[in-house]
Design a protein around this motif. Structure first.
Motif, PDB file in Angstrom:
ATOM      1  N   ALA A  44      47.995  83.208  65.425  1.00  0.00           N
ATOM      2  CA  ALA A  44      47.542  81.993  66.113  1.00  0.00           C
ATOM      3  C   ALA A  44      48.630  80.923  66.133  1.00  0.00           C
ATOM      4  CB  ALA A  44      46.271  81.460  65.462  1.00  0.00           C
ATOM      5  N   ALA A  45      49.422  80.830  65.075  1.00  0.00           N
ATOM      6  CA  ALA A  45      50.449  79.789  64.999  1.00  0.00           C
ATOM      7  C   ALA A  45      51.514  79.952  66.078  1.00  0.00           C
ATOM      8  CB  ALA A  45      51.102  79.797  63.610  1.00  0.00           C
ATOM      9  N   GLN A  46      51.616  81.151  66.654  1.00  0.00           N
ATOM     10  CA  GLN A  46      52.618  81.400  67.695  1.00  0.00           C
ATOM     11  C   GLN A  46      52.008  81.454  69.097  1.00  0.00           C
ATOM     12  OE1 GLN A  46      55.025  84.828  66.691  1.00  0.00           O
ATOM     13  NE2 GLN A  46      55.125  84.211  64.545  1.00  0.00           N
ATOM     14  N   LEU A  47      50.730  81.134  69.196  1.00  0.00           N
ATOM     15  CA  LEU A  47      50.032  81.236  70.480  1.00  0.00           C
ATOM     16  C   LEU A  47      49.904  79.857  71.107  1.00  0.00           C
ATOM     17  CD1 LEU A  47      48.616  83.337  72.256  1.00  0.00           C
ATOM     18  CD2 LEU A  47      46.526  82.897  70.969  1.00  0.00           C
ATOM     19  N   GLN A  48      50.061  79.781  72.434  1.00  0.00           N
ATOM     20  CA  GLN A  48      49.961  78.510  73.142  1.00  0.00           C
ATOM     21  C   GLN A  48      49.017  78.633  74.337  1.00  0.00           C
ATOM     22  OE1 GLN A  48      54.032  77.466  74.148  1.00  0.00           O
ATOM     23  NE2 GLN A  48      54.241  76.333  72.223  1.00  0.00           N
ATOM     24  N   ILE A  49      48.313  77.540  74.610  1.00  0.00           N
ATOM     25  CA  ILE A  49      47.512  77.465  75.834  1.00  0.00           C
ATOM     26  C   ILE A  49      48.447  77.697  77.019  1.00  0.00           C
ATOM     27  CG2 ILE A  49      46.060  75.964  77.272  1.00  0.00           C
ATOM     28  CD1 ILE A  49      44.788  76.717  74.559  1.00  0.00           C
ATOM     29  N   GLY A  50      48.011  78.496  77.967  1.00  0.00           N
ATOM     30  CA  GLY A  50      48.818  78.768  79.142  1.00  0.00           C
ATOM     31  C   GLY A  50      49.722  79.976  79.010  1.00  0.00           C
ATOM     32  N   ALA A  51      49.786  80.561  77.828  1.00  0.00           N
ATOM     33  CA  ALA A  51      50.643  81.738  77.637  1.00  0.00           C
ATOM     34  C   ALA A  51      50.155  82.890  78.520  1.00  0.00           C
ATOM     35  CB  ALA A  51      50.629  82.162  76.166  1.00  0.00           C
ATOM     36  N   ALA A  52      51.099  83.639  79.069  1.00  0.00           N
ATOM     37  CA  ALA A  52      50.757  84.802  79.899  1.00  0.00           C
ATOM     38  C   ALA A  52      50.304  85.954  79.011  1.00  0.00           C
ATOM     39  CB  ALA A  52      51.963  85.215  80.731  1.00  0.00           C
ATOM     40  N   VAL A  53      49.227  86.601  79.428  1.00  0.00           N
ATOM     41  CA  VAL A  53      48.682  87.730  78.675  1.00  0.00           C
ATOM     42  C   VAL A  53      48.364  88.882  79.625  1.00  0.00           C
ATOM     43  CG1 VAL A  53      47.727  86.338  76.785  1.00  0.00           C
ATOM     44  CG2 VAL A  53      46.328  86.777  78.815  1.00  0.00           C
ATOM     45  N   ASP A  54      48.261  90.056  79.051  1.00  0.00           N
ATOM     46  CA  ASP A  54      47.868  91.255  79.794  1.00  0.00           C
ATOM     47  C   ASP A  54      46.771  91.975  79.028  1.00  0.00           C
ATOM     48  OD1 ASP A  54      49.824  91.216  81.970  1.00  0.00           O
ATOM     49  OD2 ASP A  54      51.297  91.567  80.382  1.00  0.00           O
ATOM     50  N   VAL A  55      45.896  92.605  79.785  1.00  0.00           N
ATOM     51  CA  VAL A  55      44.828  93.363  79.151  1.00  0.00           C
ATOM     52  C   VAL A  55      45.396  94.613  78.488  1.00  0.00           C
ATOM     53  CG1 VAL A  55      44.156  94.855  81.096  1.00  0.00           C
ATOM     54  CG2 VAL A  55      42.416  94.085  79.467  1.00  0.00           C
ATOM     55  N   ASP A  56      44.751  95.006  77.418  1.00  0.00           N
ATOM     56  CA  ASP A  56      45.010  96.273  76.752  1.00  0.00           C
ATOM     57  C   ASP A  56      43.629  96.809  76.369  1.00  0.00           C
ATOM     58  OD1 ASP A  56      46.278  98.444  75.634  1.00  0.00           O
ATOM     59  OD2 ASP A  56      47.084  97.356  73.917  1.00  0.00           O
ATOM     60  N   PHE A  57      43.584  98.003  75.838  1.00  0.00           N
ATOM     61  CA  PHE A  57      42.290  98.588  75.510  1.00  0.00           C
ATOM     62  C   PHE A  57      42.346  99.110  74.085  1.00  0.00           C
ATOM     63  CE2 PHE A  57      42.705  98.421  80.015  1.00  0.00           C
ATOM     64  CZ  PHE A  57      41.463  97.932  80.413  1.00  0.00           C
ATOM     65  N   SER A  58      41.444  98.612  73.262  1.00  0.00           N
ATOM     66  CA  SER A  58      41.428  98.928  71.845  1.00  0.00           C
ATOM     67  C   SER A  58      40.194  99.768  71.540  1.00  0.00           C
ATOM     68  CB  SER A  58      41.396  97.617  71.044  1.00  0.00           C
ATOM     69  OG  SER A  58      41.306  97.877  69.665  1.00  0.00           O
ATOM     70  N   PRO A  59      40.378 100.904  70.894  1.00  0.00           N
ATOM     71  CA  PRO A  59      39.221 101.768  70.659  1.00  0.00           C
ATOM     72  C   PRO A  59      38.314 101.248  69.543  1.00  0.00           C
ATOM     73  CG  PRO A  59      41.187 102.739  69.695  1.00  0.00           C
ATOM     74  CD  PRO A  59      41.625 101.499  70.430  1.00  0.00           C
ATOM     75  N   HIS A  60      37.023 101.240  69.814  1.00  0.00           N
ATOM     76  CA  HIS A  60      36.022 101.016  68.772  1.00  0.00           C
ATOM     77  C   HIS A  60      35.810 102.362  68.082  1.00  0.00           C
ATOM     78  CE1 HIS A  60      32.055 100.511  66.938  1.00  0.00           C
ATOM     79  NE2 HIS A  60      32.311  99.217  66.968  1.00  0.00           N
ATOM     80  N   PRO A  61      35.445 102.360  66.797  1.00  0.00           N
ATOM     81  CA  PRO A  61      35.231 103.641  66.111  1.00  0.00           C
ATOM     82  C   PRO A  61      34.216 104.557  66.799  1.00  0.00           C
ATOM     83  CG  PRO A  61      35.371 101.884  64.505  1.00  0.00           C
ATOM     84  CD  PRO A  61      35.382 101.226  65.868  1.00  0.00           C
ATOM     85  N   LEU A 103      37.599  98.928  74.255  1.00  0.00           N
ATOM     86  CA  LEU A 103      37.240  97.519  74.425  1.00  0.00           C
ATOM     87  C   LEU A 103      38.405  96.778  75.057  1.00  0.00           C
ATOM     88  CD1 LEU A 103      35.751  96.930  70.859  1.00  0.00           C
ATOM     89  CD2 LEU A 103      34.516  97.598  72.934  1.00  0.00           C
ATOM     90  N   PRO A 104      38.175  96.052  76.159  1.00  0.00           N
ATOM     91  CA  PRO A 104      39.246  95.233  76.722  1.00  0.00           C
ATOM     92  C   PRO A 104      39.657  94.128  75.745  1.00  0.00           C
ATOM     93  CG  PRO A 104      37.509  95.594  78.334  1.00  0.00           C
ATOM     94  CD  PRO A 104      36.978  96.053  77.002  1.00  0.00           C
ATOM     95  N   VAL A 105      40.947  94.061  75.461  1.00  0.00           N
ATOM     96  CA  VAL A 105      41.524  93.024  74.608  1.00  0.00           C
ATOM     97  C   VAL A 105      42.777  92.526  75.329  1.00  0.00           C
ATOM     98  CG1 VAL A 105      40.635  94.016  72.460  1.00  0.00           C
ATOM     99  CG2 VAL A 105      42.901  94.688  73.300  1.00  0.00           C
ATOM    100  N   PHE A 106      43.395  91.497  74.792  1.00  0.00           N
ATOM    101  CA  PHE A 106      44.582  90.959  75.443  1.00  0.00           C
ATOM    102  C   PHE A 106      45.737  90.873  74.454  1.00  0.00           C
ATOM    103  CE2 PHE A 106      41.257  89.902  78.324  1.00  0.00           C
ATOM    104  CZ  PHE A 106      41.857  89.993  79.567  1.00  0.00           C
ATOM    105  N   ARG A 107      46.945  90.965  75.017  1.00  0.00           N
ATOM    106  CA  ARG A 107      48.190  90.804  74.265  1.00  0.00           C
ATOM    107  C   ARG A 107      49.115  89.904  75.078  1.00  0.00           C
ATOM    108  NH1 ARG A 107      48.613  94.686  70.203  1.00  0.00           N
ATOM    109  NH2 ARG A 107      47.152  96.409  70.400  1.00  0.00           N
ATOM    110  N   LEU A 108      50.027  89.206  74.402  1.00  0.00           N
ATOM    111  CA  LEU A 108      50.998  88.408  75.136  1.00  0.00           C
ATOM    112  C   LEU A 108      51.789  89.305  76.070  1.00  0.00           C
ATOM    113  CD1 LEU A 108      52.576  85.874  72.593  1.00  0.00           C
ATOM    114  CD2 LEU A 108      50.857  85.453  74.364  1.00  0.00           C
ATOM    115  N   SER A 109      52.066  88.789  77.284  1.00  0.00           N
ATOM    116  CA  SER A 109      52.857  89.557  78.244  1.00  0.00           C
ATOM    117  C   SER A 109      54.261  89.783  77.701  1.00  0.00           C
ATOM    118  CB  SER A 109      52.953  88.797  79.572  1.00  0.00           C
ATOM    119  OG  SER A 109      51.695  88.691  80.160  1.00  0.00           O
ATOM    120  N   GLN A 110      54.777  90.939  77.997  1.00  0.00           N
ATOM    121  CA  GLN A 110      56.126  91.292  77.525  1.00  0.00           C
ATOM    122  C   GLN A 110      57.181  91.000  78.577  1.00  0.00           C
ATOM    123  OE1 GLN A 110      56.646  92.236  74.253  1.00  0.00           O
ATOM    124  NE2 GLN A 110      54.492  91.618  74.205  1.00  0.00           N
ATOM    125  N   THR A 111      56.754  90.568  79.769  1.00  0.00           N
ATOM    126  CA  THR A 111      57.719  90.304  80.842  1.00  0.00           C
ATOM    127  C   THR A 111      58.056  88.842  80.950  1.00  0.00           C
ATOM    128  OG1 THR A 111      55.898  90.159  82.434  1.00  0.00           O
ATOM    129  CG2 THR A 111      57.024  92.272  82.197  1.00  0.00           C
TER     130      THR A 111
END
Ligand SMILES: [Zn+2]
Length: 140
Positions: free
Chosen positions: A110-127, A132-140
């Protein structure tokens, strides 16, 4: 209940089955009104703008920006003991202003996250196997 108990999992119902099926194909889809074209999240039986019941499930790019976020430090479910801290994020999706969804943001404290940051969806498996759709900071 033990701390190793799994998080509650989504039960596809009330017309949300296409959303969860798409997630299992690593696709992010939302409803699009077939009368006025408006995208909507969360799923609903009718359009909030024109009240049409006609819709399709449109695939989105998965790109968006952080509209808001919070860091959860207090586990509210036994399964969350091993997960805290984690981030709940509200993402504004790229396809339409004010089209926002709640999810989790992974991979960035959280300390490295900012409002307006670009993100992309990823998919995280539930057991239970559901992706589950989740998000990660964009790498581009
Ligand atoms: Zn509409």
């Amino acid at each position: 209940m033990s701390a190793t108990e799994a998080f509650p999992y989504p039960i596809p119902e009330f017309g949300t089955e296409p959303y969860w099926d798409a997630a299992n194909r690593r696709e992010l889809r939302v409803q699009r009104c077939l009368d006025c074209g408006r995208l909507r999240w969360e799923p609903a039986p009718l359009c909030l703008d024109c009240q049409s019941q006609k819709h399709e499930w449109t695939r989105l790019s998965g790109h968006g920006t952080v509209y808001s976020f919070t860091e959860i430090t207090h586990p509210v479910h036994p399964a969350a003991f091993a997960k805290v801290p984690y981030i709940v994020v509200e993402v504004e999706l790229a396809e339409q202003p004010n089209l926002r969804m709640l999810s989790n943001l992974l991979g960035t404290p959280a300390a490295q996250l900012q409002i307006g940051a670009a993100v992309d969806v990823d998919f995280s498996p539930h057991p239970n196997g559901q992706l589950l759709p989740v998000f990660r900071l964009s790498q581009t």
